[in-house]
Design an enzyme around this catalytic site. Structure first.
Site, PDB file in Angstrom:
ATOM      1  N   ASN A  80     -19.826  44.482  57.074  1.00 18.22           N
ATOM      2  CA  ASN A  80     -20.364  44.138  55.747  1.00 18.22           C
ATOM      3  C   ASN A  80     -19.339  44.246  54.615  1.00 18.22           C
ATOM      4  O   ASN A  80     -19.572  43.725  53.516  1.00 18.22           O
ATOM      5  CB  ASN A  80     -21.582  45.000  55.394  1.00 18.22           C
ATOM      6  N   ASP A 108     -32.953  43.412  58.506  1.00 19.55           N
ATOM      7  CA  ASP A 108     -32.323  42.108  58.268  1.00 19.55           C
ATOM      8  C   ASP A 108     -33.244  41.166  57.493  1.00 19.55           C
ATOM      9  O   ASP A 108     -34.462  41.224  57.648  1.00 19.55           O
ATOM     10  CB  ASP A 108     -31.948  41.495  59.621  1.00 19.55           C
ATOM     11  N   SER A 163     -22.844  47.819  57.650  1.00 20.53           N
ATOM     12  CA  SER A 163     -22.017  47.805  58.869  1.00 20.53           C
ATOM     13  C   SER A 163     -20.530  47.748  58.529  1.00 20.53           C
ATOM     14  O   SER A 163     -20.164  47.423  57.387  1.00 20.53           O
ATOM     15  CB  SER A 163     -22.389  46.605  59.742  1.00 20.53           C
TER      16      SER A 163
HETATM   17  C1  FPP Z   1     -29.144  42.694  55.985  1.00 20.09           C
HETATM   18  O1  FPP Z   1     -29.767  41.634  55.301  1.00 20.09           O
HETATM   19  C2  FPP Z   1     -29.205  43.900  55.183  1.00 20.09           C
HETATM   20  C3  FPP Z   1     -28.127  44.617  54.754  1.00 20.09           C
HETATM   21  C4  FPP Z   1     -26.745  44.231  55.059  1.00 20.09           C
HETATM   22  C5  FPP Z   1     -28.273  45.793  53.903  1.00 20.09           C
HETATM   23  C6  FPP Z   1     -29.492  46.632  54.131  1.00 20.09           C
HETATM   24  C7  FPP Z   1     -29.712  47.441  52.938  1.00 20.09           C
HETATM   25  C8  FPP Z   1     -30.904  47.731  52.398  1.00 20.09           C
HETATM   26  C9  FPP Z   1     -32.212  47.378  52.994  1.00 20.09           C
HETATM   27  C10 FPP Z   1     -30.907  48.449  51.109  1.00 20.09           C
HETATM   28  C11 FPP Z   1     -31.541  49.777  51.197  1.00 20.09           C
HETATM   29  C12 FPP Z   1     -30.660  50.766  51.789  1.00 20.09           C
HETATM   30  C13 FPP Z   1     -30.471  51.975  51.253  1.00 20.09           C
HETATM   31  C14 FPP Z   1     -29.796  52.998  52.051  1.00 20.09           C
HETATM   32  C15 FPP Z   1     -30.919  52.296  49.900  1.00 20.09           C
HETATM   33  P1  FPP Z   1     -28.911  40.376  54.905  1.00 20.09           P
HETATM   34  O2  FPP Z   1     -28.370  40.576  53.551  1.00 20.09           O
HETATM   35  O3  FPP Z   1     -27.859  40.102  55.947  1.00 20.09           O
HETATM   36  O4  FPP Z   1     -30.008  39.246  54.935  1.00 20.09           O
HETATM   37  P2  FPP Z   1     -29.800  37.726  55.336  1.00 20.09           P
HETATM   38  O5  FPP Z   1     -29.465  37.710  56.796  1.00 20.09           O
HETATM   39  O6  FPP Z   1     -31.125  37.120  55.046  1.00 20.09           O
HETATM   40  O7  FPP Z   1     -28.699  37.179  54.475  1.00 20.09           O
END
Ligand code: FPP
Length: 240
Positions: free
Chosen positions: A67, A19, A64
């Site tokens: 998402n 996250d 998720s």
């Molecule tokens: C949450 O951060 C992260 C995600 C929804 C996506 C996670 C994906 C990656 C780390 C990319 C790499 C994955 C692969 C399989 C190549 P957020 O966007 O919710 O962050 P925030 O809470 O700061 O907005």
């Protein structure tokens, strides 16, 4: 082998809620996908950490069920990042004999992503040194609902006696029944929630929360999480 910290007890399975990518990008005045790209680098670092410390299973919450409501450009950006990761990093999986697995509703993913996942999954299916599990279009409640439906179908068909439904029977109907439950769950970025991640499987896991944003979470941070884990005393409900 790289140096190991004073970690005496190594978890067999680590699960991570990656996250903070969005906030990391925002702090730099960049679009969210910039944070996800940096997050992919941290995933590579986590894989190296697992190899170096001897963690067998790494499950990461990459996308998720919730998402899908994100802006279309962010969703397509994440999907193409996943495709790039599979193409660019496949050789790492082979070199380290890491088996790629997926948990979640893979049928919901775009066809091209699915095809790439299937290809790498098949190409690595005989490896046993490490296991990288991508949670994609994953939701813990959906996983349990899917298990309950499968069990109900067996009961309806007369293949299963309802009296025989116990915890082990439910575990057998989850997406990856052969994977041991996580011992340690890491969530970055200061959020103290489970967000529908591995609800059944995390029942007895140790939780490690850190304010570090996922794109900044690299080998030293992973080592610190493992060190903290080794200081915990797991009792599984037994008295101390
Ligand atoms: C949450 O951060 C992260 C995600 C929804 C996506 C996670 C994906 C990656 C780390 C990319 C790499 C994955 C692969 C399989 C190549 P957020 O966007 O919710 O962050 P925030 O809470 O700061 O907005």
């Amino acid at each position: 082998m790289t140096d190991r910290p004073e970690t005496t007890c190594i978890p067999r399975h680590v699960a991570v809620i990656m996250d903070g990518n969005g906030r990391w990008a925002k702090q730099r005045g960049r679009p969210r996908i910039f944070g996800h790209r940096a997050g992919a680098e941290s995933l590579r670092a986590a894989l190296r950490s697992c190899r170096d410390h001897g963690v067998e299973f790494l499950t990461v919450y990459a996308f998720s069920t919730e998402n899908w409501v994100r802006p279309a450009d962010e969703v397509s950006g994440l999907m193409s990042l996943l495709k790039t990761f599979l193409k660019k990093d496949e050789h790492e999986l082979h070199e380290n004999q890491v088996r790629l697995r997926v948990t979640g509703r893979i049928q919901d993913l775009p066809k091209v992503v699915r095809a790439e996942l299937e290809r790498v999954r098949a190409a690595t299916k005989n490896y046993e040194k490490g296991h990288l599990i991508l949670a994609l279009s994953y939701g813990g409640r959906t996983e349990i609902a899917d298990a309950v439906r499968a069990i109900a179908c067996k009961v309806k068909a007369g293949e299963l006696d309802p009296e025989k439904i116990d915890e082990a029977e439910i575990s057998r109907h989850l997406y990856l029944p052969d994977v041991p439950d996580p011992d340690l769950m890491i969530r970055t970025s200061g959020e103290l929630r489970l967000s529908n991640f591995l609800l059944w499987e995390l029942s007895y896991a140790e939780f490690y929360f850190t304010d570090t944003l996922w794109p900044d979470f690299r080998e030293p941070h992973f080592a610190e999480a493992l060190a903290e884990y080794s200081r915990r005393q797991r009792r599984f409900g037994a008295p101390s």
